[in-house]
Scaffold this motif. Structure first.
Motif, PDB file in Angstrom:
ATOM      1  N   LEU A  15       0.853  -1.188   0.000  1.00  0.00           N
ATOM      2  CA  LEU A  15       0.000   0.000   0.000  1.00  0.00           C
ATOM      3  C   LEU A  15       0.892   1.242   0.000  1.00  0.00           C
ATOM      4  O   LEU A  15       2.109   1.147   0.175  1.00  0.00           O
ATOM      5  N   ALA A  16       0.265   2.397  -0.165  1.00  0.00           N
ATOM      6  CA  ALA A  16       1.039   3.641  -0.224  1.00  0.00           C
ATOM      7  C   ALA A  16       1.881   3.831   1.039  1.00  0.00           C
ATOM      8  O   ALA A  16       2.978   4.387   0.997  1.00  0.00           O
ATOM      9  N   ASP A  17       1.403   3.336   2.183  1.00  0.00           N
ATOM     10  CA  ASP A  17       2.165   3.508   3.433  1.00  0.00           C
ATOM     11  C   ASP A  17       3.218   2.415   3.645  1.00  0.00           C
ATOM     12  O   ASP A  17       3.843   2.341   4.706  1.00  0.00           O
ATOM     13  N   GLY A  18       3.401   1.544   2.662  1.00  0.00           N
ATOM     14  CA  GLY A  18       4.437   0.519   2.754  1.00  0.00           C
ATOM     15  C   GLY A  18       3.950  -0.826   3.276  1.00  0.00           C
ATOM     16  O   GLY A  18       4.689  -1.809   3.245  1.00  0.00           O
ATOM     17  N   THR A  19       2.698  -0.890   3.754  1.00  0.00           N
ATOM     18  CA  THR A  19       2.150  -2.165   4.248  1.00  0.00           C
ATOM     19  C   THR A  19       2.124  -3.207   3.129  1.00  0.00           C
ATOM     20  O   THR A  19       1.557  -2.959   2.062  1.00  0.00           O
ATOM     21  N   VAL A  20       2.743  -4.355   3.385  1.00  0.00           N
ATOM     22  CA  VAL A  20       2.715  -5.438   2.395  1.00  0.00           C
ATOM     23  C   VAL A  20       1.387  -6.186   2.503  1.00  0.00           C
ATOM     24  O   VAL A  20       0.945  -6.525   3.602  1.00  0.00           O
ATOM     25  N   ILE A  21       0.763  -6.415   1.381  1.00  0.00           N
ATOM     26  CA  ILE A  21      -0.439  -7.262   1.354  1.00  0.00           C
ATOM     27  C   ILE A  21      -0.011  -8.614   0.791  1.00  0.00           C
ATOM     28  O   ILE A  21       0.458  -8.715  -0.343  1.00  0.00           O
ATOM     29  N   GLU A  22      -0.159  -9.632   1.608  1.00  0.00           N
ATOM     30  CA  GLU A  22       0.261 -10.956   1.196  1.00  0.00           C
ATOM     31  C   GLU A  22      -0.834 -11.582   0.335  1.00  0.00           C
ATOM     32  O   GLU A  22      -1.966 -11.735   0.794  1.00  0.00           O
ATOM     33  N   VAL A  23      -0.481 -11.917  -0.889  1.00  0.00           N
ATOM     34  CA  VAL A  23      -1.437 -12.558  -1.787  1.00  0.00           C
ATOM     35  C   VAL A  23      -1.051 -14.034  -1.880  1.00  0.00           C
ATOM     36  O   VAL A  23      -0.016 -14.386  -2.448  1.00  0.00           O
ATOM     37  N   ALA A  24      -1.855 -14.875  -1.270  1.00  0.00           N
ATOM     38  CA  ALA A  24      -1.513 -16.283  -1.103  1.00  0.00           C
ATOM     39  C   ALA A  24      -2.510 -17.171  -1.850  1.00  0.00           C
ATOM     40  O   ALA A  24      -3.518 -16.692  -2.369  1.00  0.00           O
ATOM     41  N   ALA A  25      -2.190 -18.460  -1.883  1.00  0.00           N
ATOM     42  CA  ALA A  25      -3.013 -19.403  -2.657  1.00  0.00           C
ATOM     43  C   ALA A  25      -3.860 -20.297  -1.765  1.00  0.00           C
ATOM     44  O   ALA A  25      -3.458 -20.693  -0.674  1.00  0.00           O
ATOM     45  N   ASN A  26      -5.047 -20.620  -2.257  1.00  0.00           N
ATOM     46  CA  ASN A  26      -5.883 -21.679  -1.676  1.00  0.00           C
ATOM     47  C   ASN A  26      -5.612 -22.945  -2.478  1.00  0.00           C
ATOM     48  O   ASN A  26      -5.843 -22.964  -3.692  1.00  0.00           O
ATOM     49  N   ILE A  27      -5.109 -23.976  -1.823  1.00  0.00           N
ATOM     50  CA  ILE A  27      -4.908 -25.241  -2.541  1.00  0.00           C
ATOM     51  C   ILE A  27      -5.349 -26.422  -1.664  1.00  0.00           C
ATOM     52  O   ILE A  27      -5.586 -26.258  -0.468  1.00  0.00           O
ATOM     53  N   GLY A  28      -5.454 -27.592  -2.303  1.00  0.00           N
ATOM     54  CA  GLY A  28      -5.936 -28.751  -1.563  1.00  0.00           C
ATOM     55  C   GLY A  28      -5.105 -30.001  -1.780  1.00  0.00           C
ATOM     56  O   GLY A  28      -5.456 -31.081  -1.307  1.00  0.00           O
ATOM     57  N   SER A  29      -3.974 -29.850  -2.504  1.00  0.00           N
ATOM     58  CA  SER A  29      -3.114 -31.011  -2.733  1.00  0.00           C
ATOM     59  C   SER A  29      -1.739 -30.530  -3.168  1.00  0.00           C
ATOM     60  O   SER A  29      -1.579 -29.388  -3.616  1.00  0.00           O
ATOM     61  N   LEU A  30      -0.749 -31.415  -3.050  1.00  0.00           N
ATOM     62  CA  LEU A  30       0.613 -31.068  -3.458  1.00  0.00           C
ATOM     63  C   LEU A  30       0.694 -30.823  -4.963  1.00  0.00           C
ATOM     64  O   LEU A  30       1.537 -30.063  -5.426  1.00  0.00           O
ATOM     65  N   GLU A  31      -0.200 -31.453  -5.721  1.00  0.00           N
ATOM     66  CA  GLU A  31      -0.186 -31.277  -7.174  1.00  0.00           C
ATOM     67  C   GLU A  31      -0.429 -29.829  -7.579  1.00  0.00           C
ATOM     68  O   GLU A  31      -0.076 -29.413  -8.673  1.00  0.00           O
ATOM     69  N   GLU A  32      -1.038 -29.051  -6.679  1.00  0.00           N
ATOM     70  CA  GLU A  32      -1.369 -27.661  -7.023  1.00  0.00           C
ATOM     71  C   GLU A  32      -0.259 -26.671  -6.682  1.00  0.00           C
ATOM     72  O   GLU A  32      -0.378 -25.477  -6.962  1.00  0.00           O
ATOM     73  N   ILE A  33       0.833 -27.159  -6.078  1.00  0.00           N
ATOM     74  CA  ILE A  33       1.927 -26.258  -5.677  1.00  0.00           C
ATOM     75  C   ILE A  33       2.475 -25.504  -6.876  1.00  0.00           C
ATOM     76  O   ILE A  33       2.682 -24.294  -6.835  1.00  0.00           O
ATOM     77  N   GLU A  34       2.693 -26.243  -7.962  1.00  0.00           N
ATOM     78  CA  GLU A  34       3.329 -25.631  -9.122  1.00  0.00           C
ATOM     79  C   GLU A  34       2.491 -24.487  -9.692  1.00  0.00           C
ATOM     80  O   GLU A  34       3.018 -23.407  -9.979  1.00  0.00           O
ATOM     81  N   ALA A  35       1.195 -24.716  -9.808  1.00  0.00           N
ATOM     82  CA  ALA A  35       0.324 -23.660 -10.345  1.00  0.00           C
ATOM     83  C   ALA A  35       0.340 -22.438  -9.435  1.00  0.00           C
ATOM     84  O   ALA A  35       0.350 -21.294  -9.903  1.00  0.00           O
TER      85      ALA A  35
END
Ligand code: PEP
Ligand code: MG
Length: 295
Positions: A15-35
């Motif tokens: 954000l403008a004040d320097g706050t990092v917004i963490e954009v993370a993934a929803n996954i349900g198996s190891l096969e989805e790690i790569e995507a």
């Protein structure tokens, strides 16, 4: 549009004040790690462990779970991987657990309720998570919390598991414990919950159905199942306020977290982590960067 978004893959949105917004993934198996990694996920905000339990004809062993969670932790380190403890109920039966017939499974024996009633199954998962925490940044969150006692009972079990592992000489490490906010009760007691957990993750899919009293699978009431309904937005805002006041991280892992039209509102409320399906990640990063630029 997809190709134009790849420039955001390695961006750390602030954000403008320097706050990092963490954009993370929803996954349900190891096969989805790569995507998830291809999309630029800054860790995993929701690892659904249900699939691990539904895939087999028997309950997964502690070793098998520990290996799976450790592989996840290693793949994303130093980013956090938030593993949700088993969230299953009468609508999704699994081999190895006998479920009662229920008239209202969504109001029944599911999530943390079932786990606390079956401590052998729950402890196997908690022990696996303590073991995996040696290999990266594992955090653990509890689904369907409606009462602070559920958090306290879980803490007792975690302490028991850690003591057992220590006595057995098995390497393990502590993890941050958080809760999903997806019941109206959790919203109302959020100030008290915030004093006892390391983070909140708002589950808008269930929170919407429970706030609006509208079954998320029933098309007849789909119109009410709307996260932008003022009642649901108020619940999200109350949760964010309670978390921010207590100084804990507030994130979101329901479908709404990836909606470009809502991200500005959530970030303004104080959310600093948004977890979504990998396909939404780059667009979400772009949206946050545009906010910072004052667009
Ligand atoms: C939610 O309820 O918003 C959520 C993320 O969990 P699930 O969709 O798995 O119930
Ligand atoms: Mg849910």
């Amino acid at each position: 549009e997809r190709a134009g978004l790849t420039v955001f893959k390695n961006v750390t949105p602030k954000l403008a004040d320097g706050t990092v917004i963490e954009v993370a993934a929803n996954i349900g198996s190891l096969e989805e790690i790569e995507a998830a990694q291809e999309a630029g996920a800054m860790g995993v905000g929701l690892f659904r462990t249900e699939l691990l339990f539904m895939r087999h004809m028997h309950l997964p062993s502690e070793d098998m779970q520990a290996e799976t969670y450790a592989a996840l932790a290693k793949a994303f380190a130093p980013y956090p991987v938030i593993v949700r403890t088993l969230d299953i109920g009468g609508d999704k039966p699994i081999a190895g657990i006998e479920f009662p017939d229920e008239e209202n499974p969504f109001l029944g024996w599911r999530g943390i309720r079932m786990c606390l009633d079956r401590p052998n199954i729950f402890k196997r998962q908690l022990r696996a998570l303590l073991r995996a925490a040696v290999h990266g940044n594992i955090k653990v969150m509890l689904p369907m919390v409606a009462d602070i006692g559920e958090v306290r009972q879980t803490r007792v079990l975690v302490a028991e598991c850690a003591a057992e592992l220590k006595a057995e000489g098995v390497p393990h490490a502590p993890f941050d414990l958080g809760v999903m906010i997806e019941t109206p009760a959790a919203v109302l007691i959020a100030p008290a919950l915030a004093k006892e957990v390391a983070f909140f993750s708002i589950g808008t899919n269930d929170l919407t159905q429970y706030i609006m009293a509208a079954d998320r699978l029933n098309p007849t009431v789909a119109k009410l199942n709307d996260v932008t309904n003022p009642a649901v937005m108020m619940a999200i805002e109350l949760t964010a306020k309670a978390g921010v006041a207590a100084g804990i991280m507030v994130g979101m892992c329901g479908e709404a977290a990836g909606r470009p039209d809502l991200i500005a509102t959530f970030v303004k409320m104080g959310l600093t982590e948004l977890s979504m399906s990998p396909a939404s990640i780059q667009r979400a990063k772009k949206t946050i960067m545009a906010l910072a630029a004052g667009e």
